[in-house]
Design an enzyme around this catalytic site. Structure first.
Site: not given
Length: 776
Positions: A431-432, A510, A592, A640, A734
């Protein structure tokens, strides 16, 4: 502040000496019997406003774990229960005329009335005073004349309501109606059956509880319940109607009721479980939806834990003087009881919430093929997984894997997946993850090692962090970018390494813009906190600071500003193509810039780019179209999104579906489904795989591939999500920070050595765990 207490009667023997139990359900009765058995000198009284034979519901399911605790605490109760229990191993899932059976589950049940009779007898044998048809005095009155008050007065607890300012309950009413009925024959298994009616989908939950009887629960969404006219029927009419709808399951036999009424399930959570010498147990303290287990089970386990901690702290009683003493043994015992039970209950409630929501969204699951539907149902709470189903029922699990297309010996996560012209060799995505260590937006050696290591670690797709399209679009000074050729050259170095040294691994970029969440410190320096100096101006959909009084107010983008930002995205996309990235993701989540246009909480515009969802979608879609136009045709694009803001008035389920549908219609090859981080006062419902229901909903409502993300922590989770049809790809963050070779280790742990997870040649000697030291 502790609850005031009147002077108590002198203790004759034992501690606590006088105990009042409010509520004569299984939890209250078992607590009374156990406390009296542990110290016969105690005076224990149970108040129950109903008659001894009155009960709600019919059967009670108990786990082997609960029964083991009862056996250890009171062998007499256990032996009486053991003689009454009916046991079975199978679950039947009946869907669209197909019955799928899964075995190896292990259930034990008995009638609720019989359970009460056994507990009444045990209480009477031990000398517990049982006051039936008697309303208990208020808990505050009992607390003044007793050493301990056990409030086992159920989901509608008057004790909890009377002291709500202290217990601080949160009660959530859910979207389905259900009714508790019985059938006069035993089902062979735990049976789940769907009925797709002209009014909507209805669900039957049924299980045997004696040699000649079964519990039957019928459940459906509120709107289905009303459309079917159940709100106008009395108890007898509802019972007959349910029997007609599920006539095949019942073999044409009737159902019976006993004071049965349609109700909506209520989840009860309390911030505190005790107040002075009053303590909550069972449904008064917490509830968990019936689809995952029995409230009786939780109440009995509460009683066991409460009795244990009162016993353990009893030795301190002689040193206690009053409620304000430094070491009040009762206060410490009740705190220890809550400390033990709260995490167990919280875990159960998380699983129950997942199960409950699955049934609330049942209509979105019914188009799955029968075996996949059954697997989806069985794994709905996340407690039953692919791995333990394989242990319980390998034949069923193998059949589901075959349906999915797993070659022999290949776990689901190691099957390929195609997006446009890109075939991923497995379903694992790194994942980013923002690293915040770029210099002037240029990725350096850290990024090469970080992304290169994870590419060598076997994932099918490795994603960059959010790469910013302009200096003003950075989150922090350490964010990487793609607004210069120097940055592009640095990224090209990284993609070349991945393609050369980890052939078969794809690398994606991304692209994003921070919007109102920019100009902040690096995460470890103070997340979302503005820079102490050198802040740059921010832009957003509307001039709303992220945190009022903390973050600066952004400038609302005008037409010229919108055009400039759109061009920044397309310029970055052209550079990304020259860098040889395999996939491009547009970041429209987490508050964002583009996400700020989508959410009604952050977009207050009155022009064509605000207002309705169509207006709020306009600019993100314009950016997507502009990027798609310059991005190579054969390379996939994903988006996303935040499928919920976890805040009142934010993105709704319908909004999330419409957003995903719009991007898919414009050519998005997959939707990367995240949630939240849009507003600072969000209230996420954290838990394992807690975001995946949103991915599931989008995937199966729209038919677009989805990437699931959010606390997916094990390869078992990945396999389960894929087989159930909730996701096509799984992104983990993680776990890949903890172990860059997470995917290769997942393959080794599952005994997989196929082409979807090849070890790099220099690492092959480490493809088996090293021997450990000898243990004596």
């Amino acid at each position: 502040m502790a609850a005031p207490r009147a002077a108590r009667p002198a203790r004759t023997a034992g501690w606590p000496g006088r105990i009042a139990v409010i509520g004569g359900g299984p939890g209250g009765l078992y607590a009374a019997a156990l406390l009296k058995r542990l110290d016969p000198a105690r005076e224990v009284t149970v108040w129950e406003r109903n008659a001894p034979s009155d009960t709600f519901g019919f059967g009670v399911v108990l786990s082997d774990e609960t029964l083991g605790g009862i056996r250890d605490a009171d062998p007499a109760v256990y032996e009486a229960l053991r003689r009454e229990l009916v046991r079975w191993d199978d679950i039947d899932v009946v869907h669209r005329g197909h019955r799928t059976t899964s075995t190896g589950h292990g259930f034990a049940a008995l009638g609720r009335r019989r359970l009460l009779e056994l507990l009444h007898a045990r209480c009477a044998e031990l000398g517990v005073r049982l006051r039936f048809r008697t309303e208990a005095p208020p808990a505050a009155v009992l607390a003044a004349s007793h050493d301990l008050v056990v409030a086992a007065d159920g989901v509608h607890s008057r004790t909890r309501e009377a002291h709500a300012d202290h217990f601080r309950p949160t009660i959530t009413t859910h979207r389905c109606r259900y009714i508790w009925l019985a059938a006069d024959f035993p089902f062979e298994a735990f049976r789940f059956e769907t009925a797709e009616t002209e009014h909507g989908v209805m669900q039957l939950h049924a299980y045997p509880f004696s040699a000649d009887s079964s519990t039957v629960i019928v459940e459906m969404r509120e709107e289905v319940w009303r459309a079917a006219g159940f709100h106008e029927l009395d108890e007898a009419e509802s019972t007959a109607r349910c029997a007609k709808i599920f006539a095949e399951a019942l073999g044409g036999r009737e159902l019976r009721s006993h004071r049965s009424a349609w109700t909506a399930f209520r989840t009860v959570v309390n911030e505190r479980w005790s107040y002075g010498n009053t303590v909550l147990i069972g449904d008064a303290a917490h509830t968990a939806h019936f689809s995952i287990g029995s409230g009786t089970k939780l109440a009995v386990e509460d009683a066991l834990a409460l009795a244990t901690h009162l016993t353990e702290h009893g030795a301190l009683a002689e040193h206690a003087t009053d409620a304000g003493s430094e070491h009040d043994p009762l206060t410490e015992a009740l705190a220890a009881y809550e400390a033990e039970r709260r995490p167990v209950v919280a875990s159960t409630q998380r699983a129950a919430a997942a199960s409950l929501r699955w049934f609330e969204e049942l209509a979105g699951h019914v188009d799955r093929p029968p075996r996949r539907f059954a697997f989806d149902l069985l794994t709905r709470s996340r407690r039953v997984t692919h791995a333990n189903l394989r242990l319980r029922d390998p034949a069923f699990t193998t059949a589901v894997e075959d349906d999915f297309g797993c070659p022999p010996g290949t776990p689901p996560m190691f099957t390929p997946f195609r997006l446009r012209g890109l075939t991923l060799r497995n379903r694992v995505v790194v994942s980013p993850m923002d690293m915040y260590v770029a210099e002037g937006g240029v990725p350096g050696d850290f990024h090469l090692v970080h992304l290169g290591a994870r590419a060598l670690g076997g994932a099918g797709l490795v994603m960059t962090e959010m790469v910013c399209v302009s200096p003003e679009g950075r989150i922090t000074p350490g964010c990487a970018g793609l607004w210069t050729d120097e940055q592009a050259d640095a990224w090209a170095r990284i993609t070349a390494f991945v393609h050369a040294q980890a052939p078969g691994t794809a690398i994606g970029v991304q692209l994003g813009h921070s919007g109102r969440k920019g100009s902040t410190r690096r995460m470890w320096e103070g997340i979302d906190q503005p820079l102490p100096e050198g802040n740059w101006p921010l832009v957003a959909a509307s001039p709303l600071p992220y945190r009022v009084g903390v973050n600066q107010a952004p400038r609302s983008l005008d037409r010229a500003g919108l055009a400039a930002v759109r061009e920044e995205f397309t310029a970055a996309a052209r550079r990304a193509a020259r860098c040889d990235f395999d996939l491009l993701e547009l970041h429209c989540a987490h508050g964002y810039l583009l996400s700020g246009f989508l959410s009604p909480l952050t977009n207050h515009r009155t022009d064509a780019y605000g207002g309705t969802l169509e207006g709020r979608l306009r600019f993100p879609l314009e950016v997507f179209d502009a990027v798609r136009e310059v991005w190579p045709e054969d390379r996939p694009m994903t988006v996303r999104v935040s499928a919920t803001d976890w805040a009142e008035g934010g993105t709704s389920t319908e909004d999330a579906l419409a957003v995903a549908r719009a991007f898919a219609a414009h050519g998005a090859d997959a939707i990367d489904v995240s949630t939240g981080q849009v507003v600072p006062d969000e209230r996420p419902e954290y838990g394992r795989s807690y975001q995946t229901p949103y991915a599931d909903r989008i995937r199966n409502a729209i038919g677009v591939p989805v990437v699931a993300v959010g606390a997916i922590s094990s390869w078992d989770d990945v396999n389960s999500l894929l087989l159930a049809g909730r996701a096509d790809l799984c992104a983990l963050a993680r776990p890949h920070l903890y172990d860059p070779h997470w995917t290769l280790h997942a393959a080794a742990e599952q005994g997989y050595e196929g082409p979807a997870a090849p070890w790099p040649a220099p690492y092959r000697a480490g493809s088996r765990p090293p021997p450990t030291g000898r243990r004596e």
